[in-house]
Design a protein around this motif. Structure first.
Motif, PDB file in Angstrom:
ATOM      1  N   PHE A   1       0.821  -1.215   0.000  1.00 37.37           N
ATOM      2  CA  PHE A   1       0.000   0.000   0.000  1.00 37.37           C
ATOM      3  C   PHE A   1       0.858   1.270   0.000  1.00 37.37           C
ATOM      4  N   GLY A   2       2.000   1.191   0.658  1.00 38.44           N
ATOM      5  CA  GLY A   2       2.887   2.351   0.657  1.00 38.44           C
ATOM      6  C   GLY A   2       3.330   2.691  -0.753  1.00 38.44           C
ATOM      7  N   VAL A   3       3.702   1.669  -1.515  1.00 40.78           N
ATOM      8  CA  VAL A   3       4.145   1.896  -2.894  1.00 40.78           C
ATOM      9  C   VAL A   3       2.972   2.354  -3.748  1.00 40.78           C
ATOM     10  N   LEU A   4       1.835   1.680  -3.594  1.00 40.21           N
ATOM     11  CA  LEU A   4       0.664   2.021  -4.407  1.00 40.21           C
ATOM     12  C   LEU A   4       0.251   3.477  -4.166  1.00 40.21           C
ATOM     13  N   LEU A   5       0.055   3.826  -2.895  1.00 34.88           N
ATOM     14  CA  LEU A   5      -0.411   5.177  -2.590  1.00 34.88           C
ATOM     15  C   LEU A   5       0.675   6.215  -2.867  1.00 34.88           C
ATOM     16  N   GLY A   6       1.923   5.867  -2.528  1.00 33.20           N
ATOM     17  CA  GLY A   6       3.028   6.783  -2.774  1.00 33.20           C
ATOM     18  C   GLY A   6       3.190   7.042  -4.268  1.00 33.20           C
ATOM     19  N   ALA A   7       3.053   5.993  -5.074  1.00 36.40           N
ATOM     20  CA  ALA A   7       3.207   6.124  -6.525  1.00 36.40           C
ATOM     21  C   ALA A   7       2.068   6.970  -7.089  1.00 36.40           C
ATOM     22  N   LEU A   8       0.841   6.707  -6.644  1.00 34.76           N
ATOM     23  CA  LEU A   8      -0.301   7.491  -7.129  1.00 34.76           C
ATOM     24  C   LEU A   8      -0.119   8.968  -6.768  1.00 34.76           C
ATOM     25  N   ALA A   9       0.284   9.216  -5.512  1.00 32.96           N
ATOM     26  CA  ALA A   9       0.438  10.595  -5.064  1.00 32.96           C
ATOM     27  C   ALA A   9       1.595  11.278  -5.789  1.00 32.96           C
ATOM     28  N   GLY A  10       2.688  10.546  -5.981  1.00 37.21           N
ATOM     29  CA  GLY A  10       3.858  11.144  -6.596  1.00 37.21           C
ATOM     30  C   GLY A  10       3.673  11.372  -8.086  1.00 37.21           C
TER      31      GLY A  10
ATOM     32  N   ALA B   1      11.964  10.916 -21.455  1.00 35.32           N
ATOM     33  CA  ALA B   1      12.142  10.319 -22.778  1.00 35.32           C
ATOM     34  C   ALA B   1      11.142   9.193 -22.991  1.00 35.32           C
ATOM     35  N   ALA B   2      10.957   8.361 -21.959  1.00 36.74           N
ATOM     36  CA  ALA B   2      10.009   7.255 -22.078  1.00 36.74           C
ATOM     37  C   ALA B   2       8.602   7.804 -22.325  1.00 36.74           C
ATOM     38  N   ARG B   3       8.293   8.917 -21.627  1.00 39.69           N
ATOM     39  CA  ARG B   3       6.976   9.514 -21.789  1.00 39.69           C
ATOM     40  C   ARG B   3       6.826  10.044 -23.219  1.00 39.69           C
ATOM     41  N   ALA B   4       7.873  10.697 -23.695  1.00 38.89           N
ATOM     42  CA  ALA B   4       7.823  11.261 -25.035  1.00 38.89           C
ATOM     43  C   ALA B   4       7.660  10.171 -26.081  1.00 38.89           C
ATOM     44  N   SER B   5       8.216   8.982 -25.822  1.00 38.96           N
ATOM     45  CA  SER B   5       8.108   7.911 -26.806  1.00 38.96           C
ATOM     46  C   SER B   5       6.786   7.179 -26.679  1.00 38.96           C
ATOM     47  N   GLY B   6       5.885   7.683 -25.849  1.00 40.46           N
ATOM     48  CA  GLY B   6       4.525   7.172 -25.841  1.00 40.46           C
ATOM     49  C   GLY B   6       4.271   5.993 -24.929  1.00 40.46           C
ATOM     50  N   ALA B   7       5.135   5.775 -23.935  1.00 42.09           N
ATOM     51  CA  ALA B   7       4.878   4.684 -23.002  1.00 42.09           C
ATOM     52  C   ALA B   7       3.680   5.039 -22.116  1.00 42.09           C
ATOM     53  N   THR B   8       2.931   4.026 -21.706  1.00 43.74           N
ATOM     54  CA  THR B   8       1.781   4.287 -20.835  1.00 43.74           C
ATOM     55  C   THR B   8       2.268   4.614 -19.427  1.00 43.74           C
ATOM     56  N   ASP B   9       1.380   5.306 -18.668  1.00 40.78           N
ATOM     57  CA  ASP B   9       1.727   5.655 -17.300  1.00 40.78           C
ATOM     58  C   ASP B   9       2.109   4.423 -16.484  1.00 40.78           C
ATOM     59  N   ALA B  10       1.298   3.371 -16.621  1.00 47.89           N
ATOM     60  CA  ALA B  10       1.533   2.169 -15.831  1.00 47.89           C
ATOM     61  C   ALA B  10       2.924   1.622 -16.134  1.00 47.89           C
TER      62      ALA B  10
ATOM     63  N   ILE C   1       5.509   3.289 -17.366  1.00 41.69           N
ATOM     64  CA  ILE C   1       6.538   4.207 -16.871  1.00 41.69           C
ATOM     65  C   ILE C   1       6.746   4.010 -15.371  1.00 41.69           C
ATOM     66  N   ILE C   2       5.609   3.893 -14.651  1.00 44.24           N
ATOM     67  CA  ILE C   2       5.725   3.752 -13.200  1.00 44.24           C
ATOM     68  C   ILE C   2       6.414   2.449 -12.828  1.00 44.24           C
ATOM     69  N   THR C   3       5.948   1.335 -13.417  1.00 47.11           N
ATOM     70  CA  THR C   3       6.491   0.051 -12.979  1.00 47.11           C
ATOM     71  C   THR C   3       7.894  -0.213 -13.529  1.00 47.11           C
ATOM     72  N   ARG C   4       8.148   0.210 -14.766  1.00 50.12           N
ATOM     73  CA  ARG C   4       9.444  -0.126 -15.359  1.00 50.12           C
ATOM     74  C   ARG C   4      10.528   0.892 -15.047  1.00 50.12           C
ATOM     75  N   HIS C   5      10.155   2.161 -15.006  1.00 52.16           N
ATOM     76  CA  HIS C   5      11.191   3.183 -14.924  1.00 52.16           C
ATOM     77  C   HIS C   5      11.280   3.857 -13.565  1.00 52.16           C
ATOM     78  N   ILE C   6      10.145   4.019 -12.903  1.00 48.12           N
ATOM     79  CA  ILE C   6      10.182   4.810 -11.675  1.00 48.12           C
ATOM     80  C   ILE C   6      10.379   3.946 -10.436  1.00 48.12           C
ATOM     81  N   LEU C   7       9.558   2.912 -10.284  1.00 49.47           N
ATOM     82  CA  LEU C   7       9.612   2.135  -9.048  1.00 49.47           C
ATOM     83  C   LEU C   7      10.980   1.518  -8.767  1.00 49.47           C
ATOM     84  N   PRO C   8      11.648   0.939  -9.775  1.00 48.36           N
ATOM     85  CA  PRO C   8      12.961   0.354  -9.453  1.00 48.36           C
ATOM     86  C   PRO C   8      13.906   1.362  -8.800  1.00 48.36           C
ATOM     87  N   ASN C   9      13.724   2.623  -9.119  1.00 50.86           N
ATOM     88  CA  ASN C   9      14.615   3.629  -8.551  1.00 50.86           C
ATOM     89  C   ASN C   9      14.179   4.112  -7.180  1.00 50.86           C
ATOM     90  N   CYS C  10      12.997   3.678  -6.739  1.00 49.39           N
ATOM     91  CA  CYS C  10      12.563   4.034  -5.386  1.00 49.39           C
ATOM     92  C   CYS C  10      12.879   2.905  -4.423  1.00 49.39           C
TER      93      CYS C  10
END
Lengths: 269, 317, 292
Positions: free
Chosen positions: C105-114, C184-193, C195-204
């Motif tokens: 839940f921390g990741v889910l809510l934190g990711a949604l909020a962030g 860059a990932a956003r510009a290349s048309g990746a979906t939010d989901a 971007i969050i799971t592949r690019h953002i979460l691993p870095n958190c």
């Protein structure tokens, strides 16, 4: 030079522990500072200039290992107790640091910090200390000094703060002032003003100054003699004219080469 | 600064509203029928109806909320089921005891935490530093109620120095107060002292490496003054920011500690309310303590801006 | 902007080096030793000892620690070693459940909020309100309403610490989402989901792991408080807090009844704190953790 030197650095080596061994920041440096002269110390960053300055002030961290001698009027400072060193710092030596933005304590007023230096070793009344602080601020060219005593460092510009630093360094009427890249962090017009100020103070008060800089142009303007440091060693020590006319060390030649138009008016201000 | 204080107070209003809503909602977490749980298995149908009426549970939800807030604005947190007195009255009556011990404990925390942290930083990487670090780590790792029990065994049962519990008001007998309040205060202080030691140590290390410390030394002033004036003034500010956290840990700890030592403060009041399922008291106590902490936190933030001339004086460049 | 900045940093190439640095970190090594010891004791201990923690033996009441009863017996002659080992299973189990819920839940809510500005305001106001309560006090309030059980303790502690974990996740997402490769990932048309799971979460991950190790420590401590107040597990399945609470009545005659579970808690929490300190030093030196 026939005078006896005010400060005499002899075979000074400074090492710092690094990993399992240690690195030599200064390697057998020797030079003299005579009363009332302005000695320039040039060299690139990391050449050991600042470490040498801090060693003279006795402000190196306790991990530093020192060898050799630093003679102040013939007495070896490396053999002095903490108390003796403190007294020397409070009466004979002053230092100006490179970073005016961080060198003043942000939570005390400028006046407090100057008066602290004034009263460090001498007991005097609050009024006498205040007058002295005003006098010092006036001397370093800060307008309406009495009012500025109440200012906090963050209310002043970088140039102003450096003037305050000079006032603090002058508080004990030192016979030797060490200025470690005092103008590097400031913009060019302020740089020139501060150099003027330092030079004027030297003439007025007869204070010897060790000016550390990586800038040959600065040296050409104000220095009597120059010590060149390269890779932790003193590679050359010469009068300013001699240095510009006949550089002995290839590094000095390189330094001069990078400031081509400065050789033309070595003593000009 | 007045403007800042006012704006912080205004910001606290929505949080206070949510906090009170949550405190109100706690009674709806009770599984099944709340009245049955409160009344216990022996309660008759009449008892249950009485409980529902007392708590307003027989009203529709929106009426309950409206009543709750109307009362709250008048300082009315309901009536304790156990004591039969208004919750606000019971809390206010007990608060001097808790405040007294909290201040005692806070003083111990600050003295112990600050001095240990500073000593550690001044002896960086030497044995005193190691010892202080270990002390702090153990401090934050011990359950405070267990520490309280150990102290009772040691100082009351074995050595007979202090009473095992009870409480003497300060106004009646200061020495007696000290004898009864010391063990509760110490067992509350140790955890926070560990926390404060860790924060003070790291802040002090950072401050000691600052340029202005070198400047101070270059003036030829005593090392005592360099540390005691120049370093300490800058260490105090980050330390002030954790005061809120420390107070919060301290007040939640008081429930167990006051219960163990039989100290008649807010903590013991809540402890009793929990074991006797006195929900109005639990809700009221929770809300009261949290609101008090919110205000204390604002006070701490205002204190911080007052301590830091960069904010207080302004005019920065 | 170079090509390098447009791809995610090579994390797995550094894994081995990170692992080596962790083992060289004294805090981490000592912490894993202590915590590992407790975990193994909880898993294997009850099998090795083979004594029913609830087996009564009135003849052997209040036996001090001896060769026969390594950690003594309690007022009903039950073997303390066995009870502490079973208690370890429960206490650690509750702590583990709390951090799993925190992670999810921390990741889910934190990711949604962030990630979603509009949700950020609402979620963070609620988190502020939850965090305004003193942590243990709120857990006590929730547990008092839900009624005493181990599940109650888990739920109450999860509710208390999830906002704190969500804040940590949110903070690192706010930093990462502005980095070049995410843009860059956003510009290349990746979906939010994606971007969050592949690019953002691993870095958190680094701050999250550090946070969870501290939450585990706080959960163990707070669970003991809840149990001590009679809001945790029932006495037949004793957690460490219950054991301390039971032993309290016999402190004068049988101090070991309170000492043993207290020391167990202290070792576990100390281990977790050291582990967290070590992880923070190695993974995320700039992070500061504050808990209430």
């Amino acid at each position: 030079m026939t005078q006896t030197p005010l400060l005499s650095v002899r075979d000074l080596s400074v090492g710092f522990p690094a990993g399992k061994g240690h690195v030599l920041a200064v390697d057998s440096a020797s030079f003299d500072v005579h009363p009332g002269e302005l000695l320039g110390v040039v060299g690139e960053s990391g050449s050991g200039k600042s470490v040498t300055a801090l060693a003279i002030m006795g402000l190196l961290p306790p991990t530093a290992q020192l060898r050799g001698r630093i003679l102040y009027e013939g007495d070896d400072m490396l053999g002095m107790s903490h108390r003796q060193l403190r007294t020397l710092r409070g009466r004979q030596l002053g230092m100006i640091f490179q970073e005016p933005m961080t060198s003043l304590n942000p939570v005390f007023t400028v006046g407090d910090q100057i008066m602290e230096a004034v009263t460090a070793l001498d007991h005097m009344s609050k009024k006498a200390a205040t007058d002295r602080a005003v006098d010092l601020l006036d001397k370093v060219g800060i307008p309406s000094p009495r009012r500025r005593l109440e200012d906090y460092p963050h209310q002043m510009s970088g140039g102003m703060r450096q003037r305050v630093m000079i006032a603090i360094a002058l508080a004990c009427s030192p016979r030797l002032l060490i200025a470690d890249e005092p103008t590097t962090a400031l913009d060019v017009t302020i740089q020139a003003q501060l150099l003027d100020l330092l030079n004027g103070l030297r003439e007025e008060l007869g204070t010897a100054i060790v000016l550390i800089s990586h800038n040959m142009g600065v040296m050409a303007e104000v220095a009597d003699r120059v010590v060149v440091m390269y890779a932790s060693r003193v590679v050359e020590e010469a009068g300013i004219f001699q240095l510009f006319d006949e550089p002995q060390h290839p590094y000095t030649e390189g330094l001069l080469g990078s400031t081509p138009d400065m050789g033309e008016q070595p003593a000009g201000l | 600064m007045l403007g800042y204080t006012v704006s912080r107070l205004l910001q606290a209003i929505p949080i206070l509203f949510l906090v009170s809503l949550m405190a109100f909602g706690i009674i709806y977490l009770i599984p099944g029928d709340a009245a049955t749980v409160i009344g216990g298995p022996s309660a008759s149908a009449q008892d249950l109806a009485q409980i529902r009426a007392n708590l307003g549970l027989d009203q529709p939800l929106h009426v309950q909320i409206l009543t709750f807030y109307t009362n709250l604005l008048q300082g009315d947190l309901g009536r304790s089921l156990l004591l039969g007195v208004p919750v606000t009255e019971a809390i206010i009556q007990r608060s001097p005891v808790t405040i007294g011990i909290a201040i005692y404990s806070l003083v111990l925390t600050i003295v112990l935490g600050l001095s240990t942290g500073i000593i550690a930083a001044l002896n960086h990487n030497r044995w005193l530093d190691q010892a202080a670090t270990i002390f702090a780590l153990i401090g934050v790792s011990l359950p405070n109620f267990w520490l309280a029990l150990v102290m009772i065994v040691l100082f009351s049962v074995n050595l007979g120095w202090l009473p095992t519990g009870g409480y003497v008001p300060f106004s009646q007998d200061p020495i007696g107060w000290l004898r009864t309040a010391t063990m509760p205060a110490v067992s509350l202080a140790l955890l926070q002292a560990g926390l404060l030691t860790r924060i003070t140590r790291s802040t002090m290390l950072e401050v000691l490496s600052q340029d202005y410390i070198r400047t101070a030394r270059s003036k030829g002033i005593s090392e005592w003054k360099v540390v005691g004036k120049h370093a300490l003034a800058n260490v105090m500010m980050p330390v002030v920011t954790v005061l809120g956290l420390i107070l919060s840990v301290l007040l939640s700890g008081s429930i167990v500690i006051e219960t163990i030592f039989g100290v008649p403060g807010i903590g013991a009041l809540l402890g009793n309310a929990i074991s006797s399922r006195d929900y109005p008291m639990i809700q009221g106590g929770l809300l009261f303590v949290t609101a008090a902490l919110l205000l204390l936190n604002i006070l701490v933030d205002v204190l911080y801006t007052w301590l830091d001339p960069r904010i207080r004086v302004g005019g920065g460049k | 902007m170079t090509d390098l900045a447009l791809t995610a940093p090579p994390r797995f190439a550094r894994t081995r080096a990170t692992l080596r640095r962790m083992l060289a970190n004294r805090s981490f090594a000592l912490g894993s030793l202590l915590f590992g010891f407790i975990c193994i004791a909880a898993l294997v201990g009850p099998l090795l000892v083979g004594i029913d923690p609830n087996a009564l033996s009135i003849r052997d009441r209040f036996q001090p620690p001896s060769w026969q009863f390594l950690l003594g017996t309690d007022n009903l002659g039950r073997d303390m070693l066995s009870r502490v080992l079973y208690g370890a299973r429960l206490s650690l189990g509750i702590g583990f459940a709390v951090i799993v819920l925190n992670a999810v839940f921390g990741v889910l809510l934190g990711a949604l909020a962030g990630y979603y500005r509009r949700l950020d305001n609402i979620l963070m106001r609620v988190a502020d309100a939850l965090m305004a309560f003193p942590a243990v006090l709120l857990a006590i309030g929730i547990a008092a309403a839900l009624g005493p059980s181990a599940i109650t303790a888990i739920v109450a502690l999860a509710v208390v610490y999830i906002p704190r974990t969500a804040r940590v996740v949110r903070a690192s997402i706010l930093v990462v989402r502005e980095l070049d490769y995410v843009q860059a990932a956003r510009a290349s048309g990746a979906t939010d989901a994606r971007i969050i799971t592949r690019h953002i979460l691993p870095n958190c991950l680094a701050p999250l792991i550090v946070q969870l190790s501290f939450v585990f420590a706080y959960a163990i401590l707070s669970e003991a408080v809840l149990s001590f107040l009679g809001l945790g597990s029932p006495p037949t399945v004793p957690s460490w807090g219950v054991l301390i609470s039971e032993g309290r009545a016999y402190m004068r005659e049988a101090a070991w009844l309170t000492m043993v579970p207290g020391v167990a808690i202290a070792i576990t929490v100390l281990g977790l704190n050291l582990l967290g300190d070590g992880l923070r030093d190695v993974l995320d030196p700039r992070m500061k953790v504050e808990q209430g």
